[in-house]
Design a protein around this motif. Structure first.
Motif, mmCIF file in Angstrom:
data_model
loop_
_atom_site.group_PDB
_atom_site.id
_atom_site.type_symbol
_atom_site.label_atom_id
_atom_site.label_comp_id
_atom_site.label_asym_id
_atom_site.label_seq_id
_atom_site.Cartn_x
_atom_site.Cartn_y
_atom_site.Cartn_z
ATOM 1 N N SER A 130 -7.337 2.949 4.946
ATOM 2 C CA SER A 130 -6.195 3.853 4.966
ATOM 3 C C SER A 130 -5.930 4.364 6.378
ATOM 4 O O SER A 130 -4.775 4.514 6.791
ATOM 5 C CB SER A 130 -6.437 5.039 4.023
ATOM 6 O OG SER A 130 -5.390 5.980 4.120
ATOM 7 N N SER A 185 -4.189 1.637 8.104
ATOM 8 C CA SER A 185 -2.827 1.534 7.574
ATOM 9 C C SER A 185 -1.920 2.615 8.144
ATOM 10 O O SER A 185 -0.784 2.340 8.543
ATOM 11 C CB SER A 185 -2.864 1.633 6.042
ATOM 12 O OG SER A 185 -1.563 1.668 5.504
ATOM 13 N N GLN A 186 -2.417 3.845 8.194
ATOM 14 C CA GLN A 186 -1.600 4.949 8.691
ATOM 15 C C GLN A 186 -1.356 4.841 10.196
ATOM 16 O O GLN A 186 -0.281 5.216 10.681
ATOM 17 C CB GLN A 186 -2.263 6.279 8.344
ATOM 18 C CG GLN A 186 -2.284 6.544 6.842
ATOM 19 C CD GLN A 186 -2.760 7.947 6.497
ATOM 20 O OE1 GLN A 186 -2.257 8.936 7.031
ATOM 21 N NE2 GLN A 186 -3.722 8.042 5.586
ATOM 22 N N ILE A 200 -4.763 -1.225 -0.285
ATOM 23 C CA ILE A 200 -4.995 -0.192 0.730
ATOM 24 C C ILE A 200 -3.679 0.280 1.334
ATOM 25 O O ILE A 200 -3.407 1.489 1.400
ATOM 26 C CB ILE A 200 -5.933 -0.724 1.832
ATOM 27 C CG1 ILE A 200 -7.344 -0.921 1.288
ATOM 28 C CG2 ILE A 200 -5.958 0.244 3.026
ATOM 29 C CD1 ILE A 200 -8.276 -1.632 2.256
ATOM 30 N N SER A 255 -2.313 3.738 0.010
ATOM 31 C CA SER A 255 -2.381 4.810 0.996
ATOM 32 C C SER A 255 -1.015 5.432 1.225
ATOM 33 O O SER A 255 -0.862 6.660 1.258
ATOM 34 C CB SER A 255 -2.948 4.267 2.312
ATOM 35 O OG SER A 255 -2.889 5.236 3.337
ATOM 36 N N THR A 289 -3.722 -3.418 8.480
ATOM 37 C CA THR A 289 -4.672 -3.492 7.370
ATOM 38 C C THR A 289 -5.225 -4.896 7.188
ATOM 39 O O THR A 289 -6.405 -5.075 6.867
ATOM 40 C CB THR A 289 -3.999 -3.036 6.057
ATOM 41 O OG1 THR A 289 -3.370 -1.778 6.262
ATOM 42 C CG2 THR A 289 -5.027 -2.902 4.942
ATOM 43 N N GLY A 296 -3.601 10.205 1.464
ATOM 44 C CA GLY A 296 -3.549 8.754 1.591
ATOM 45 C C GLY A 296 -4.934 8.142 1.704
ATOM 46 O O GLY A 296 -5.223 7.106 1.100
ATOM 47 N N ALA A 339 -6.399 5.728 -1.236
ATOM 48 C CA ALA A 339 -6.812 4.352 -0.961
ATOM 49 C C ALA A 339 -8.265 4.140 -1.364
ATOM 50 O O ALA A 339 -8.623 3.085 -1.910
ATOM 51 C CB ALA A 339 -6.608 4.024 0.515
#
Length: 267
Positions: free
Chosen positions: A213, A216-217, A139, A143, A255, A175, A179
């Motif tokens: 994702s 994660s972002q 992920i 991403s 994540t 992204g 992912a």
């Protein structure tokens, strides 16, 4: 760019080995990465008190030590030890220790130690953890790579220019989709070869990737915000071409807990 590629080629086999084997080698590396990450964070926020730093590093070792002992209720003990010691130092070192310093200390421990620990929690405490732990990196890295590719080639609308001028809405969408697709492909492989029970359907893998994702972002943007506020380009230089430990782990820090929660809920 050359240094970045060479470093990635060297680190990839190490990451594969650690996630596959797990156990003590993974715990030792995570413990070391946590200490380095805290060192980078304390430098960024200019927390120079060596007593507080030393206490933080000692707590990291204790926490991973408690984890290795196998009784995870001891992890709560590490939190209590941290609270007791930090407040004790505040009282007996007043006014040399300020509330601002304690705030940086507490935030650093939560943000780095307790979030990063979830990699070990997924790998060692969840059913099929030897496979589920890969979702964290699929992920996060998937991403990031998809967002970069889409952003560079199709990005037009800035997402958060004050934090990260190069990030675009198109890149963020790329992204998310990237992912989702990679997690679905992972799910196909897991079910095709019988590595895990079919506890998650393929559409669910896609949804896991999408929301992962987003986590994660957000983690990546949190790292960018801290660097902007502390006026630094990178947290460190320990990884050639990549910066510091935190520059590589910012998205993983968000994540890992996400995957842990999802896997725990779905089993």
């Amino acid at each position: 760019m050359k240094a970045r590629i060479i470093t990635s080629v060297i680190l990839l086999p190490l990451i594969i080995f650690l996630l596959w084997y797990g156990k003590l080698p993974l715990i030792i590396v995570l413990c070391g990465a946590t200490i380095i990450g805290l060192h980078e964070f304390f430098n960024a926020v200019k927390l120079e008190n060596q007593g507080l730093r030393g206490m933080a590093f000692l707590l990291v070792v204790l926490t991973y030590g408690f984890f290795w002992m196998g009784d995870y209720t001891y992890l709560n003990l590490s939190v209590l030890i941290f609270i007791a010691f930090s407040l004790g130092v505040y009282v007996f070192k007043y006014p040399k220790i300020t509330l601002e310093q304690l705030g940086f200390l507490a935030f650093g421990m939560i943000y780095i130690l307790y979030l990063l620990l979830h990699i070990a929690l997924v790998r060692e405490t969840t059913p099929d953890g030897i496979w589920s732990v890969w979702l964290i990196f699929i992920i996060a890295f998937g991403s990031d790579s998809a967002a970069y590719f889409v952003g560079v080639n199709f990005g037009k609308h800035k997402m958060v220019p004050k934090l990260s001028p190069k990030k675009t809405i198109e890149g963020a969408v790329g992204g998310v989709l990237g992912a989702g697709i990679l997690c679905t492909a992972f799910g196909v492989a897991m079910q095709q070869y019988g590595f895990v029970d079919t506890w998650v359907t393929l559409p669910m893998y896609f949804i896991i990737g999408i929301f992962g994702s987003v986590a994660s972002q957000i983690g990546d943007l949190v790292g960018s915000a801290m660097k902007r506020q502390t006026q630094i380009k990178d947290f460190g230089t320990i990884i050639p071409g990549h910066g510091g430990i935190l520059d590589r782990l910012d998205s993983i820090l968000f994540t890992a807990p996400y995957v842990y929660i999802i896997v725990t809920m779905l089993y």
